[in-house]
Design an enzyme around this catalytic site. Structure first.
Site, mmCIF file in Angstrom:
data_model
loop_
_atom_site.group_PDB
_atom_site.id
_atom_site.type_symbol
_atom_site.label_atom_id
_atom_site.label_comp_id
_atom_site.label_asym_id
_atom_site.label_seq_id
_atom_site.Cartn_x
_atom_site.Cartn_y
_atom_site.Cartn_z
ATOM 1 C CE LYS A 127 11.377 3.876 5.456
ATOM 2 N NZ LYS A 127 9.923 3.924 5.513
ATOM 3 C CE LYS A 211 13.126 8.102 -1.702
ATOM 4 N NZ LYS A 211 12.129 7.055 -1.441
ATOM 5 C CE LYS A 214 5.724 11.219 1.024
ATOM 6 N NZ LYS A 214 4.595 10.342 0.835
HETATM 7 P P1 AMP Z 1 6.251 7.305 -0.849
HETATM 8 O O1 AMP Z 1 6.257 8.777 -0.648
HETATM 9 O O2 AMP Z 1 7.517 6.685 -0.375
HETATM 10 O O3 AMP Z 1 5.010 6.638 -0.369
HETATM 11 O O4 AMP Z 1 6.275 7.109 -2.430
HETATM 12 C C1 AMP Z 1 5.112 7.175 -3.215
HETATM 13 C C2 AMP Z 1 5.460 7.073 -4.688
HETATM 14 O O5 AMP Z 1 6.280 8.170 -5.079
HETATM 15 C C3 AMP Z 1 6.242 5.798 -5.048
HETATM 16 O O6 AMP Z 1 5.839 5.369 -6.319
HETATM 17 C C4 AMP Z 1 7.662 6.284 -5.083
HETATM 18 O O7 AMP Z 1 8.472 5.491 -5.923
HETATM 19 C C5 AMP Z 1 7.494 7.683 -5.637
HETATM 20 N N1 AMP Z 1 8.589 8.552 -5.198
HETATM 21 C C6 AMP Z 1 8.865 8.957 -3.926
HETATM 22 N N2 AMP Z 1 9.954 9.729 -3.893
HETATM 23 C C7 AMP Z 1 10.402 9.819 -5.182
HETATM 24 C C8 AMP Z 1 11.501 10.490 -5.829
HETATM 25 N N3 AMP Z 1 12.364 11.231 -5.140
HETATM 26 N N4 AMP Z 1 11.633 10.349 -7.165
HETATM 27 C C9 AMP Z 1 10.754 9.615 -7.881
HETATM 28 N N5 AMP Z 1 9.693 8.967 -7.355
HETATM 29 C C10 AMP Z 1 9.520 9.067 -6.017
#
Ligand code: AMP
Ligand code: TRP
Length: 352
Positions: A127, A211, A214
């Protein structure tokens, strides 16, 4: 026949099994969040395990968030959880800032964790890469200590997450171990990450090496849980792929990141292993496979989107659910925090 895609949780004698996980409401939920996290949160709840799920609004503000959008996205994420099958009477569902134990315990953990540990976090490095790290917020640097506090305020033993969170969970283990060691107690459990299934790392539809996120500037790179059937279908049909047909063994996907990603998404949505998908589609062209995947994705996601939109019509009800969840979460976390204050030597003499 489906091969099992889940393994039973390892049990600890000293700490009862409790699941905690969190998602940042810093944007809409994506297919990555759904397959890597949400779908598995529901499975754990349905197995009858005690489950605590949190919308981590305090993590979200480690980078600037528009207040109006943050509030909307928090409600939308809550609606997404419920639409995907989280039952707020069985699971505890709340937003982090309503339970102040998280921030309080995070401070103590800021004093346990070392600067060097934080500096080694790849998410921090990513980041701040190419940017002025001096200008990043202190909160972004300390982010993993707050995450450890989220988990350990409940003495949670297992944390279902996507692959990208593995290193943060290792740091949570290090914090628990150092706390127990420094204060000569066996107070905090050493948590187990639960990273399982075919979609622990869902990749971008435009680049099989990045990856799905969002925060990706291209909306074509991801499927949002708010996308309608037509949009989902178009995004999948336009997803980047190579020219070859699907192989007849999973090993054949090795150097084909985009093909591998679509197969993994199919497997996770269908509740199959990638090997089963390959067995069904060996030799198929993407002209055949993509429409099948689009239909499957629409069939699985459309009911969730519809329910989410229905729930979003009553924001007061969502706030009520989050408030009730926060009260239950607080009842679990507050006694843990009081014991922590006692362990570290703080006077607690205020009349209650
Ligand atoms: P975040 O959106 O970063 O708060 O992620 C929330 C949850 O979603 C965490 O457990 C992440 O590891 C999972 N996650 C986010 N993006 C991905 C992705 N592209 N593939 C698999 N898991 C994801
Ligand atoms: N850091 C996680 C992410 O970005 C979100 C998170 C915060 C979390 N606290 C947590 C995940 C506690 C699991 C447990 O994905």
């Amino acid at each position: 026949m489906s091969e099992p895609v889940q393994t039973p949780l390892t049990k600890s004698a000293a700490f009862p099994t409790r699941i905690f996980s969190g998602i940042q409401p810093s944007g809409g939920l994506t297919l990555g969040n759904y397959l890597g996290a949400l779908k598995r949160f529901v499975e754990k709840q349905d197995e009858g395990i005690e489950t605590v799920y949190c919308l981590v609004d305090m993590h979200a503000i480690t980078v600037w968030q528009d207040p109006v959008k943050l509030r909307h996205q928090t409600r939308e994420a809550a609606a997404g959880f419920i639409a995907a099958g989280i039952d707020p009477t069985r699971s505890i569902l709340f937003n982090q800032s309503q339970v102040t134990a998280h921030a309080e315990l995070a401070w103590i953990f800021n004093c346990i964790a070392r600067m060097g540990w934080m500096g080694r976090m790849t998410q921090w490095k990513d980041k701040t890469a190419g940017k002025d790290a001096e200008a990043a917020s202190l909160g972004l640097f300390a982010y993993p200590a707050l995450m450890a506090a989220d988990i350990l305020a409940y003495k949670a033993t297992h944390v279902p997450v996507g692959e990208d969170q593995k290193q943060h969970l290792e740091l949570c283990r290090d914090i628990a171990i150092k706390f127990n060691h420094d204060y000569k107690v066996n107070f905090f459990p050493v948590v187990e990450p639960v990273i399982e299934g075919a979609a622990t790392r869902v990749m971008s539809l435009r680049d099989g090496t990045a990856k799905m996120s969002k925060s990706d500037p291209s909306d074509q790179s991801r499927i949002n849980l708010t996308d309608d059937a037509d949009t989902i279908s178009k995004k999948i049909r336009k997803a980047k792929t190579d020219m070859d047909p699907l192989p007849d063994h999973v090993e054949g996907l090795k150097d084909r990141p985009e093909a591998k990603n679509l197969v993994n998404i199919y497997a996770a949505l269908a509740g199959h292993t990638p090997a089963q998908v390959i067995a069904d589609y060996a030799g198929a062209q993407f002209g055949t496979f993509k429409p099948a995947l689009a239909d499957l994705a629409v069939a699985k996601l459309e009911p969730i989107t519809t329910e989410m939109n229905r729930l979003m019509k009553d924001p007061a009800e969502i706030d009520r659910i989050l408030g009730a969840g926060a009260a239950r979460a607080d009842a679990l976390a507050r006694p843990v925090l009081e014991q922590v204050y006692d362990i570290v030597g703080m006077i607690r003499s205020r009349p209650m």
